[in-house]
Enzyme design. Structure first.
Site, short mmCIF file in Angstrom:
data_model
loop_
_atom_site.label_atom_id
_atom_site.label_comp_id
_atom_site.label_asym_id
_atom_site.label_seq_id
_atom_site.Cartn_x
_atom_site.Cartn_y
_atom_site.Cartn_z
N THR A 186 0.88 -1.17 0.00
CA THR A 186 0.00 0.00 0.00
C THR A 186 0.92 1.22 0.00
O THR A 186 1.29 1.71 -1.06
CB THR A 186 -0.96 0.00 1.21
OG1 THR A 186 -0.21 -0.14 2.40
CG2 THR A 186 -1.96 -1.12 1.09
N LYS B 95 3.95 -7.03 3.55
CA LYS B 95 3.64 -5.62 3.30
C LYS B 95 3.29 -4.99 4.64
O LYS B 95 2.79 -5.68 5.55
CB LYS B 95 2.49 -5.46 2.32
CG LYS B 95 1.13 -5.69 2.91
CD LYS B 95 0.23 -4.48 2.73
CE LYS B 95 0.31 -3.58 3.93
NZ LYS B 95 -0.27 -2.30 3.84
N THR C 192 -2.61 -2.77 7.15
CA THR C 192 -1.29 -2.70 7.67
C THR C 192 -0.54 -3.97 7.33
O THR C 192 -0.39 -4.27 6.17
CB THR C 192 -1.23 -2.44 9.19
OG1 THR C 192 0.11 -2.12 9.48
CG2 THR C 192 -1.82 -3.55 10.00
N GLU D 142 7.00 4.26 6.84
CA GLU D 142 7.08 5.64 6.36
C GLU D 142 7.51 6.52 7.51
O GLU D 142 6.99 6.44 8.62
CB GLU D 142 5.73 6.09 5.80
CG GLU D 142 5.56 5.57 4.38
CD GLU D 142 4.50 6.33 3.61
OE1 GLU D 142 4.52 7.56 3.63
OE2 GLU D 142 3.66 5.66 3.00
N ASN E 169 1.03 11.31 8.43
CA ASN E 169 -0.18 10.88 9.09
C ASN E 169 -1.12 12.00 9.47
O ASN E 169 -2.26 11.75 9.88
CB ASN E 169 0.18 10.02 10.30
CG ASN E 169 0.65 8.66 9.84
OD1 ASN E 169 -0.12 7.92 9.29
ND2 ASN E 169 1.93 8.37 10.01
N SER F 112 -9.70 16.34 3.37
CA SER F 112 -10.87 16.93 2.70
C SER F 112 -10.49 18.03 1.72
O SER F 112 -9.43 18.59 1.82
CB SER F 112 -11.82 17.49 3.76
OG SER F 112 -12.23 16.45 4.60
#
Lengths: 429, 429
Positions: free
Chosen positions: B171, B193, B204, B283, B424, B429
């Protein structure tokens, strides 16, 4: 709990100081003094640091006091000494910031030497003085410099008001935190320092509560335990617990008695306010989050609430004004699952602000709700950098309601911002 | 554990891909296919997202498989289905990224519909196919688009090698993670992953392990449990546990048997590597931290290790290359204290790299040691932004040794960087 402070809004540092000044008067029978001086730590002789040394003196010794300390298995020297003094009379506190006095070669010897010197100068048995320190872990107290300052400190007894004292216990706190409430003929007054274990090495929460109404020791202890459990034990800035957390409550018994319930309520009004301010004042804090949990039992409810406010992913989403409610459920589910507590998603409802976002096992999300919640998160934010006063007392409301059990918990936490990382990643060498 | 990968150094993405290509061959009896397509989620019809849909087919059904799933009390639909299939034969996996299939209205119905469609097309009883998903929590699977892609997916069976498959399950992973080791006449092969619950909504860890040597189901299950416990259960990127964590191990039994100990060792070599890569690939990860704890019992030792790697203050210090060892003790002390486990500071020794930093109840810190440790932290770092391959396999070594008990744990974690927060806190939006 009654958030009597919820509508406070300050537009400048001066306005906030005006608010603090309302609470500058200490209860009867409590006098204070504070000095500030520079010193070069032995571990880093190339540096000059500032320390505030404060003295709080009670007019007479008293057994009417209670305390709660960090549950850390690696507590600082002042916590160990303070614990050992419980149940015996005290007549004051010797408080320093900057060095926490934890994990050093001469910690106990130095703490006792400073206390001895203060006791002699002020004419009080040193064994009646409670030492209290926050600051760098692993470094030695500058014992010589502290002793040199004692004479001036003692000379000044009575000169420091509550606001000066609340300022003198700060380490990296951005602003002083204090308040008082009337109770019977007297008052309950308190001050707090701390914002998690925020600055490198600087740890952490100290709370001093004084009242001049007469309260017996066993009542003080019982009420303090209850109130701390609902206030200071329900907050988290970063989930890191300090070696130095201490909460003290002392009655000087100079005014008449009040009913236990009345005293408890007054204490909770003070502690509730201070606990929230510790979170709000956290370095890097951009949002204060309030998670209310109903269901299961009290302990489980609190665990769920803490799991949510301590989830880095939930915290970072809030920092970004992202109403990522999937992370609320992920954090709660993980915590419950690890403890083998069951969760029937069908029995759970989750709200953010007043918007129902999860019900009957599914999220209720659409574009409109997300936009509303994002603007709610923007309205409850403060800019964490350069903060020197709290502009408002708003918070982010999250509620979880579960069909089984009648447990209840309210937990306060903060978001996780880039500023938090910057402050705490600061390179020392 | 033998870190056979410790000296790997890559100077480019191409070099790393060359390394991965060495492990591209799947064990005998395992064939795969993968397709990628765009779709507009119903929750955000204005957006176009990409999904990878993968199919792994075993030449014949087998009961020789075992699995471990997230302990979350709020697991995803695929986890619930996978759990219910345990003990029964399987013949393959239908895997998708991008949408985790958690907490939605039609989650189960859609997962079963996709599985049904794949089963029909490939000529396998759909009840033999294990669904597996990671990605956004709370959004619906794009079931129509997935079904449209099934024909192409099934046509391609045998065309995807292990590297293509390891890429298709990613992902927000920055690079694919896979490896294999020889065992007897065959091999143990695995891919993973995940990097915590790192990207907003994206959760996750998925791990698929295949072997062509013959191993009985009960042995697979026992060995998988042991190895997962020492590898995947000993890592943490951000302490946030996902709704979707799944580890699968399948034997196609196409080659001869090997001794259980030999198999266990091979599996641990694969899982140890993959677990570390999940942390390294997180990340925002700038440092991988290895905390080894000796003393107390195993469970307490692991708790202490996890408390250290999950402490935001320790993590931020490491991100800043600040050897702030006071925070190691604060985190360990807090965790032990909350559980009522005693800690005699005199019985504890703490190292960072090979430098003793705490002994006999006191820190051993001086300017020289701090400078050495800072440069050690700089040498073990990677630049988290723009990471597309692992330049090296170094880690930050922290050791705690306690005089009482013979417990032992090794825990891997990551630092907490500004990049983590940026990723994160991303505003949706």
């Amino acid at each position: 709990m009654d958030r009597w402070w919820r509508d406070l809004v300050f537009s400048s540092k001066e306005e906030y100081e005006g608010f603090c000044r309302r609470y500058a008067q200490l209860p009867e029978g409590v006098r204070a003094s504070t000095v500030r001086f520079g010193f070069a730590p032995v571990e880093r002789p190339d540096r000059q640091l500032l320390m505030d040394l404060s003295l709080v003196v009670l007019d007479e010794p008293t057994v009417r006091w209670a305390a709660r300390f960090t549950s850390s298995a690696f507590p600082g020297v002042p916590v160990r000494i303070g614990r050992a003094m419980q149940g015996r009379p005290i007549q004051g506190f010797v408080i320093n910031n900057r060095i926490a006095n934890v994990g050093t070669a001469h910690g106990e010897e130095y703490a006792l030497r400073v206390r001895e010197r203060v006791g002699e100068a002020v004419g009080i048995d040193p064994g009646l003085l409670v030492p209290s320190s926050t600051g760098i872990i692993g470094w030695e107290l500058p014992v010589e410099r502290m002793c040199e300052e004692v004479e001036g400190l003692v000379r000044g007894v009575g000169s420091a008001d509550g606001l000066a004292l609340a300022r003198a216990i700060m380490t990296t706190d951005a602003y002083p935190k204090l308040c008082g409430v009337q109770v019977g003929e007297g008052m309950v007054w308190g001050m707090a320092k701390g914002a998690g274990m925020i600055e490198p090495h600087l740890a952490t929460m100290l709370v001093f509560l004084f009242t001049d109404v007469e309260v017996d020791q066993d009542v003080l202890d019982g009420v303090l335990g209850e109130v701390v459990d609902r206030t200071f034990n329900c907050i988290s800035v970063d989930g890191d617990q300090s070696t130095s957390d201490s909460v003290f409550l002392v009655s000087t018994a100079r005014k008449g008695r009040v009913e236990e319930g009345v005293f408890r309520e007054a204490l909770e009004r003070v502690c509730g306010f201070l606990a929230e301010q510790v979170v709000r004042n956290g370095e890097g804090t951009g949002h204060v989050v309030r998670v209310e949990v109903r269901g299961w039992d009290d302990e489980t409810a609190r665990g769920v609430g803490k799991a949510v406010v301590n989830s880095p992913l939930f915290k970072t989403a809030i920092a970004g004004c992202d109403p990522n409610v999937g992370r609320v459920l992920a954090a709660a589910g993980a915590w419950l699952g690890r403890r083998g507590v069951r969760l029937q998603p069908e029995g759970l409802r989750v709200w953010m602000a007043d918007h129902l976002v999860f019900e009957k096992g599914r999220f209720l999300l659409d574009r409109e709700k997300e936009v509303l919640l994002s603007s709610y998160l923007r309205a409850t934010a403060v800019e964490p950098s350069g903060k020197v006063f709290p502009p408002h007392q708003r918070l982010v409301d999250v509620r979880l309601e579960y069909d089984e059990g009648d447990g209840r918990a309210v937990v306060l936490g903060s978001d996780l911002t880039v500023e938090y990382v910057h402050i705490n990643a600061d390179y020392r060498s």
